[in-house]
Every structure is written in C-alpha cells, then in structure tokens.
Design a protein around this motif. Structure first.
Motif, PDB file in Angstrom:
ATOM      1  N   ARG A 104       0.945  -1.193  -0.041  1.00 28.91           N
ATOM      2  CA  ARG A 104      -0.173   0.088  -0.079  1.00 28.91           C
ATOM      3  C   ARG A 104       0.724   1.309   0.093  1.00 28.91           C
ATOM      4  O   ARG A 104       1.714   1.334   0.597  1.00 28.91           O
ATOM      5  CB  ARG A 104      -0.866   0.097   1.170  1.00 28.91           C
ATOM      6  CG  ARG A 104      -1.851  -1.099   1.531  1.00 28.91           C
ATOM      7  CD  ARG A 104      -3.024  -0.989   0.337  1.00 28.91           C
ATOM      8  NE  ARG A 104      -4.014  -2.199   0.589  1.00 28.91           N
ATOM      9  CZ  ARG A 104      -3.675  -3.512  -0.185  1.00 28.91           C
ATOM     10  NH1 ARG A 104      -2.876  -3.446  -1.033  1.00 28.91           N
ATOM     11  NH2 ARG A 104      -5.033  -4.182   0.239  1.00 28.91           N
ATOM     12  N   ASP A 262      -3.760   1.039  11.121  1.00 30.28           N
ATOM     13  CA  ASP A 262      -4.037   2.501  10.757  1.00 30.28           C
ATOM     14  C   ASP A 262      -3.379   3.284  11.539  1.00 30.28           C
ATOM     15  O   ASP A 262      -2.702   4.484  11.173  1.00 30.28           O
ATOM     16  CB  ASP A 262      -5.536   2.687  10.659  1.00 30.28           C
ATOM     17  CG  ASP A 262      -6.232   2.056   9.510  1.00 30.28           C
ATOM     18  OD1 ASP A 262      -5.693   1.127   8.996  1.00 30.28           O
ATOM     19  OD2 ASP A 262      -7.432   2.185   9.376  1.00 30.28           O
ATOM     20  N   GLU A 266      -0.724   6.748  10.539  1.00 24.49           N
ATOM     21  CA  GLU A 266      -0.838   7.914  10.844  1.00 24.49           C
ATOM     22  C   GLU A 266       0.176   8.645  11.887  1.00 24.49           C
ATOM     23  O   GLU A 266       0.578   9.712  11.874  1.00 24.49           O
ATOM     24  CB  GLU A 266      -2.274   8.003  11.670  1.00 24.49           C
ATOM     25  CG  GLU A 266      -3.328   7.865  10.775  1.00 24.49           C
ATOM     26  CD  GLU A 266      -4.852   7.857  11.360  1.00 24.49           C
ATOM     27  OE1 GLU A 266      -5.130   8.980  11.800  1.00 24.49           O
ATOM     28  OE2 GLU A 266      -5.635   6.841  11.381  1.00 24.49           O
ATOM     29  N   TYR A 295       0.189  13.448  -1.491  1.00 24.71           N
ATOM     30  CA  TYR A 295      -1.067  12.906  -1.553  1.00 24.71           C
ATOM     31  C   TYR A 295      -1.433  12.652  -3.091  1.00 24.71           C
ATOM     32  O   TYR A 295      -2.411  13.351  -3.700  1.00 24.71           O
ATOM     33  CB  TYR A 295      -2.321  13.204  -0.786  1.00 24.71           C
ATOM     34  CG  TYR A 295      -3.430  12.183  -0.760  1.00 24.71           C
ATOM     35  CD1 TYR A 295      -3.178  10.838  -0.686  1.00 24.71           C
ATOM     36  CD2 TYR A 295      -4.722  12.547  -0.269  1.00 24.71           C
ATOM     37  CE1 TYR A 295      -4.481   9.720  -0.560  1.00 24.71           C
ATOM     38  CE2 TYR A 295      -5.890  12.001  -0.152  1.00 24.71           C
ATOM     39  CZ  TYR A 295      -5.863  10.588  -0.245  1.00 24.71           C
ATOM     40  OH  TYR A 295      -6.726   9.442   0.042  1.00 24.71           O
ATOM     41  N   GLU A 302      -3.148   0.947  -4.512  1.00 26.93           N
ATOM     42  CA  GLU A 302      -3.835   1.762  -3.641  1.00 26.93           C
ATOM     43  C   GLU A 302      -3.115   2.395  -2.298  1.00 26.93           C
ATOM     44  O   GLU A 302      -2.020   2.093  -1.875  1.00 26.93           O
ATOM     45  CB  GLU A 302      -4.852   0.419  -2.698  1.00 26.93           C
ATOM     46  CG  GLU A 302      -5.593  -0.124  -3.733  1.00 26.93           C
ATOM     47  CD  GLU A 302      -6.411  -1.487  -2.762  1.00 26.93           C
ATOM     48  OE1 GLU A 302      -6.704  -1.123  -1.952  1.00 26.93           O
ATOM     49  OE2 GLU A 302      -6.493  -2.730  -3.174  1.00 26.93           O
ATOM     50  N   TYR A 303      -3.801   3.495  -1.784  1.00 26.70           N
ATOM     51  CA  TYR A 303      -3.218   4.088  -0.554  1.00 26.70           C
ATOM     52  C   TYR A 303      -3.805   3.290   0.753  1.00 26.70           C
ATOM     53  O   TYR A 303      -4.747   2.806   0.501  1.00 26.70           O
ATOM     54  CB  TYR A 303      -3.814   5.517  -0.369  1.00 26.70           C
ATOM     55  CG  TYR A 303      -2.735   6.230  -1.119  1.00 26.70           C
ATOM     56  CD1 TYR A 303      -1.971   7.148  -0.302  1.00 26.70           C
ATOM     57  CD2 TYR A 303      -3.090   6.622  -2.341  1.00 26.70           C
ATOM     58  CE1 TYR A 303      -1.072   7.949  -0.961  1.00 26.70           C
ATOM     59  CE2 TYR A 303      -2.036   7.602  -2.943  1.00 26.70           C
ATOM     60  CZ  TYR A 303      -1.066   8.241  -2.332  1.00 26.70           C
ATOM     61  OH  TYR A 303      -0.207   9.126  -2.978  1.00 26.70           O
ATOM     62  N   PRO A 305      -5.402   2.651   4.158  1.00 26.23           N
ATOM     63  CA  PRO A 305      -6.738   3.559   4.995  1.00 26.23           C
ATOM     64  C   PRO A 305      -6.061   4.602   5.967  1.00 26.23           C
ATOM     65  O   PRO A 305      -6.544   5.431   6.361  1.00 26.23           O
ATOM     66  CB  PRO A 305      -7.172   2.281   5.564  1.00 26.23           C
ATOM     67  CG  PRO A 305      -7.256   1.014   4.705  1.00 26.23           C
ATOM     68  CD  PRO A 305      -5.749   1.202   4.313  1.00 26.23           C
ATOM     69  N   LYS A 308      -5.001   7.505   3.866  1.00 19.62           N
ATOM     70  CA  LYS A 308      -6.237   8.208   3.752  1.00 19.62           C
ATOM     71  C   LYS A 308      -6.699   9.185   4.704  1.00 19.62           C
ATOM     72  O   LYS A 308      -7.347  10.176   4.648  1.00 19.62           O
ATOM     73  CB  LYS A 308      -7.089   7.324   3.155  1.00 19.62           C
ATOM     74  CG  LYS A 308      -6.874   6.650   1.903  1.00 19.62           C
ATOM     75  CD  LYS A 308      -7.984   5.590   1.448  1.00 19.62           C
ATOM     76  CE  LYS A 308      -7.774   4.815   0.344  1.00 19.62           C
ATOM     77  NZ  LYS A 308      -8.819   3.904  -0.264  1.00 19.62           N
ATOM     78  N   GLU A 312      -6.890  13.332   5.042  1.00 18.83           N
ATOM     79  CA  GLU A 312      -8.355  13.649   5.071  1.00 18.83           C
ATOM     80  C   GLU A 312      -8.432  14.806   6.596  1.00 18.83           C
ATOM     81  O   GLU A 312      -8.726  15.802   6.475  1.00 18.83           O
ATOM     82  CB  GLU A 312      -9.138  12.597   5.415  1.00 18.83           C
ATOM     83  CG  GLU A 312     -10.853  13.153   5.319  1.00 18.83           C
ATOM     84  CD  GLU A 312     -11.864  12.152   5.499  1.00 18.83           C
ATOM     85  OE1 GLU A 312     -12.926  12.477   5.754  1.00 18.83           O
ATOM     86  OE2 GLU A 312     -11.394  10.996   5.272  1.00 18.83           O
ATOM     87  N   GLU A 317      -6.303  17.129  -0.219  1.00 19.90           N
ATOM     88  CA  GLU A 317      -7.047  16.243  -1.261  1.00 19.90           C
ATOM     89  C   GLU A 317      -6.193  15.501  -2.166  1.00 19.90           C
ATOM     90  O   GLU A 317      -4.797  16.011  -2.538  1.00 19.90           O
ATOM     91  CB  GLU A 317      -7.981  17.143  -2.263  1.00 19.90           C
ATOM     92  CG  GLU A 317      -9.281  17.924  -1.318  1.00 19.90           C
ATOM     93  CD  GLU A 317      -9.882  18.816  -2.042  1.00 19.90           C
ATOM     94  OE1 GLU A 317      -9.725  18.548  -3.408  1.00 19.90           O
ATOM     95  OE2 GLU A 317     -10.787  19.253  -1.588  1.00 19.90           O
ATOM     96  N   MET A 318      -6.540  14.416  -2.471  1.00 20.89           N
ATOM     97  CA  MET A 318      -5.686  13.731  -3.613  1.00 20.89           C
ATOM     98  C   MET A 318      -5.338  14.450  -4.708  1.00 20.89           C
ATOM     99  O   MET A 318      -6.414  14.794  -5.435  1.00 20.89           O
ATOM    100  CB  MET A 318      -6.165  12.385  -3.825  1.00 20.89           C
ATOM    101  CG  MET A 318      -5.370  11.367  -4.859  1.00 20.89           C
ATOM    102  SD  MET A 318      -5.833  10.068  -5.039  1.00 20.89           S
ATOM    103  CE  MET A 318      -5.437   9.159  -3.669  1.00 20.89           C
TER     104      MET A 318
END
Length: 322
Positions: A104, A262, A266, A295, A302-303, A305, A308, A312, A317-318
C-alpha cells in the motif's frame, strides 16, 4: 554525524529490548547500507524514535524484490521505493514473477533523480559519450536498475546495443566496480552516500548529462510511464553535479503492508511531515518533503486506509496522476 548516530541508536535500541518489547518493533525494509533508500529510512526511523516514540528500525535486504517481498509477507512494515516498481510489484509484472497485493502507498516523499556517473578523469560529460564504453548490466540482485538505465540511455540517444554490457549484481558493487576500473560508468541516485565515497577514492566523479526534450520524454515514458525530467542544481550533498543538469526522475514513495494498523501509519506520517525540518537537516534530499504534494494518485496501487485518514484530517485532497 546524525545518520551514523541513528544507526548506532537503532542497534543499541534493538539489543536492549526484552522479548515482550521486541514483538512491538516495526521495521523498514531497504537495500544495503550506503544506498539512498537505506539512508532515508535510517533518518526517518531515527526521527520516529526520537520524536514519535516509535519502535522503528531499519532492515537491509539484497534488493528491491526482497524488500518488497518482506513488506508483502508481513516480515517488515514499511519501505521506500520508486512508485513504478511498486506498481509492477503489485501487478506481478516486469521483474516480479508473483503479484504482491498487500503493498500500500502511504505518501509521495520526493522526486528522485537518477543517473549514470563516471570518473572525472574519463573526460566524458554526456550519456552520448558512453557509446562503445562499458555500462553496468545484469542487476540480478537489483533488477529495478535495468529499466532505469534503459531510460537514461534512451535520454542520451543510446540503447543497450550501443554500449558494452558488464554484469554487476547491485548498486554498491556497481559503484565499486566503476571505482576499480572494471566498468566505465556506474548507476546511482543523486545524493547517494556511495557516490561521495567513490568521489573521494578516485579523485572526482561527475554525472553524465541527458537531452531533456519532448522526444526523449516520450522515450523514457515508454520504459516506465511515471518517469519524467527534473533539473538538479549543484549542492554539497549532490556529489558529481557540477552545474545545473537534467535527470531522469520518478516519484519516490513511502509504502506499507496492508497488515500495518491505521494508527501506526498516521503516527509515522505525523513524524514525517511535522518533523520535516529536522529530517531535512539530517539528510538534505528530504528537504523536498511537502505535505501539500504528498497525496498523489497512481495507477494500479492503493493508498493505505491510515494514510487516507491522515490526509483527510489534514485537509489534503488527492492530486491527479501525471
């Protein structure tokens, strides 16, 4: 030197952990020590320990396939790689015989210029000068280099038939073989510590220039669609870059396994972007860290989660691919 200090701290950190604590240690899979990714991971892991209280260490492997396999198979949590190579690893295409669906993307880290470099005494200044000269080939332990050198040769108006191919297994050996005279050129990322080492041992090195125009851009993107050109200017850490030069470049990305929680993603991203000044001071190429451009969409991957959620929460924003 902070990099050396980080390596020593990592060794002491692991040695001092009890069995219960060791189960919580996470690792970066990287190429061998001396490579750019190993250096970058060492700096990031050191900052994660210092400011993020993360039990994060660096584990070198023989090459890209091994370090991607380690993350895919839950033997490591994080890695750094060319986004093109991540795409092919996930697909199981190119140099990868098996798909690695558990990789990922976590963040775009920086543009990553690469080139072929030679001894200053060779008199060569451009990739075109390598016609009839020897270029490292094979790369059994570091197959990603095959596509990179193909693109660099194309940007210099050459192909593999125009040069003498001398097999080398991986990055560090390739530079050692150039230093010893076994091969006329070596492949490495700009800013790599190994380039500085070779520079000191042979009395000077220089990167070879390429022709950056629409025609050569089309040629390098035939090799890998995410390649592009960037201008690199001289700086103390950019050994071998004596004047502003164009380099074949890709996006370097931080990645993780799908198994990583996750909150750990983070936590690491907070360290990377909140402590980017300290990280950039420890290793200047990482001064390019930029939350606003971190991003970015890429085809076929895929990124995580956790990534993401981080972006966010930061209001990022991507951005589209390309």
């Amino acid at each position: 030197m902070r990099i050396f200090r980080s390596i020593c701290l990592a060794t002491a950190f692991v040695a001092g952990l009890g069995a219960a604590a060791q189960a919580q240690v996470m690792s970066f899979s990287t190429p061998p020590q001396g490579s750019v990714w190993n250096t970058m991971a060492t700096v990031i892991a050191g900052e994660a320990r210092d400011s993020g209280a993360m039990a994060l260490v660096v584990q070198p492997y023989g090459g890209n396939a091994q370090m991607m396999q380690a993350v895919n198979d839950q033997l490591a949590e994080f890695s750094l790689n060319d986004v093109n190579d991540v795409i092919t690893a996930v697909e199981g295409s190119g140099e990868y015989r098996m798909a690695m669906p558990n990789l990922r993307v976590v963040a775009r880290i920086n543009p990553f210029p690469v080139g072929l470099y030679v001894k200053e005494s060779s008199g060569m200044t451009a990739v075109a000068d390598l016609k009839g000269k020897s270029v490292p080939s094979g790369w059994d332990a570091f197959p990603i280099a095959r596509s990179h050198i193909s693109a660099i040769l194309a940007a210099g108006g050459l192909n593999w038939d125009d040069v003498k191919q001398v097999p080398v297994p991986e990055l560090i050996r390739g530079s050692d073989d150039m230093a010893s005279g076994r091969v006329d050129s070596a492949f490495f990322a700009v800013g790599g510590p190994k380039v500085a080492e070779v520079d000191a041992s042979v009395g000077g090195v220089r990167y070879l220039s390429v022709e950056a125009n629409d025609e050569t851009l089309a040629k390098i993107q035939e090799v890998r669609p995410a390649f592009y050109f960037t201008e690199v200017t001289p700086a103390p850490v950019r050994v071998g870059v004596a004047e502003p030069m164009q380099f074949v470049t890709w996006d370097n990305v931080l990645l993780a396994g799908a198994h990583v929680p996750d909150e750990k993603i983070e936590q690491l991203l907070a360290v990377v972007f909140d402590q980017k000044d300290a990280i950039g001071e420890a290793y200047p190429p990482l001064r390019a860290l930029n939350l606003d451009t971190a991003y970015k969409a890429y085809p076929g991957v895929e990124y995580h989660p956790g990534a993401k959620a981080f972006f966010e929460a930061r209001g990022i924003e991507m951005s589209p691919a390309g």
